[in-house]
Enzyme design. Structure first.
Site: not given
Ligand SMILES: [Zn+2]
Length: 317
Positions: A10, A184, A187, A264-265
């Site tokens: 992201h 997504h 998760e 991801d982040d």
């Molecule tokens: Zn993500």
């Protein structure tokens, strides 16, 4: 360093803390509460993570901010040996889903990306908890700018909100514009969430790790060659998995599901692609050959043109 292909990143979540601090200083914003004494992002649990994430990204306001962010993020990718990255871009944060504003943000960040040695493509992403109408507007922004840079469409956000049918229009719109699809799922949500994402016609799943709870679903993913964008460090940091050893990536791989590795982040989870590799090697004993195969899987699943894919596969040989 092993060359790497990253499919799930992201753009706002990849903002390096030093970059955010610099931007905050320029804009006179006080963000001191979100950093620890070493200058890293500091949060306690998932809700606090959302608060810190929101504060950090609040200083990203203009197309120029996003151009500079793109350079900072791709620099970080390059430092970990990433040669190709797909970044999630949200018209929600880039111009409030207004098409002409979105075009300005996109032009600025594309220029920064094209000047960088790390190859990049954009996946326009709607935010599930903003609801179906916002998702439609986002899909229209994606469809209007689809091409050789914006190559995919996806959905992030709170997996528990809304139903599959709420977002079918957005995914159909993006597909008709020639965009490749990911979503997504699996998760925070269980196997049904992954099934719902597959019903939207996606060819990859963001995370998907909770598919492991359902044997038939795992077999289905393996048979259909649905690629999982697995982000182990993120799952451990947010408590989706108890620890690295409990992470299902190895079991999924053993059962024939095509898995890839992403961050991801990354600065929020205090990780990098290099770190993910080191932990996976330590915990599962993966060697260079296994990592190379995983990155070839990522290259084959990348939302890029065939000439680029060929170049990536060659670099990964
Ligand atoms: Zn993500």
């Amino acid at each position: 360093m092993t060359p790497k292909v990253e499919l799930h990143l992201h753009i706002e979540g990849a903002a390096p803390p030093a970059f955010v601090r610099g931007l905050a200083a320029e804009k006179g914003a006080d963000l001191s509460g979100i950093f620890d004494e070493r200058g890293a992002y500091r949060f306690d649990g998932f809700l606090d993570f959302l608060r810190v994430y929101e504060a950090a990204t609040s200083v990203l306001r203009t197309p120029r901010d996003y151009a500079r962010l793109t350079t900072a993020v791709l620099d970080q990718c390059g430092e970990s040996g990433v040669i190709y990255a797909e970044l999630f871009l949200s018209p929600d944060f880039c111009g409030g889903r207004d098409l002409s504003a979105w075009r300005e943000y996109l032009a600025a960040l594309r220029e920064a990306a094209e000047a960088h040695e790390v190859e990049m493509r954009g996946i326009v992403t709607c935010v599930r908890h903003f609801g179906p109408d916002a998702a439609k507007e986002t899909a229209l922004c994606a469809a209007e700018t689809a091409g050789d840079f914006v190559t995919g469409f996806g959905m992030g956000g709170d997996e528990g909100r809304g139903t599959k049918r709420d977002f079918a229009w957005a995914f159909d719109c993006a597909r008709e514009a020639g965009l490749r699809l990911t979503c997504h799922a699996g998760e925070w949500g269980g196997p049904q969430s992954v099934r719902d994402a597959l019903a939207l016609g996606v060819e990859r799943i963001g995370h998907g790790v909770r598919a492991i709870e359902d044997r038939a679903l795992v077999d289905d993913l393996a048979e259909r060659g649905i690629v999982l964008e697995v982000c182990p460090g993120s799952n451990v940091a947010l408590g989706v998995c108890r620890d690295w050893r409990a992470h299902p990536i190895e079991k999924l791989r053993e059962r024939g599901v095509p898995v890839t590795i992403s961050t991801d982040d990354p600065p929020f989870f205090h990780t990098t692609m290099e770190n993910e590799h080191a932990r996976l090697a330590e915990v599962f004993g993966w060697d260079e050959g296994e990592f190379a195969e995983i990155h070839r899987t990522a290259a084959r699943a990348a939302f890029c043109d065939e000439a680029t894919r060929k170049r990536l596969l060659k670099a990964l040989e």
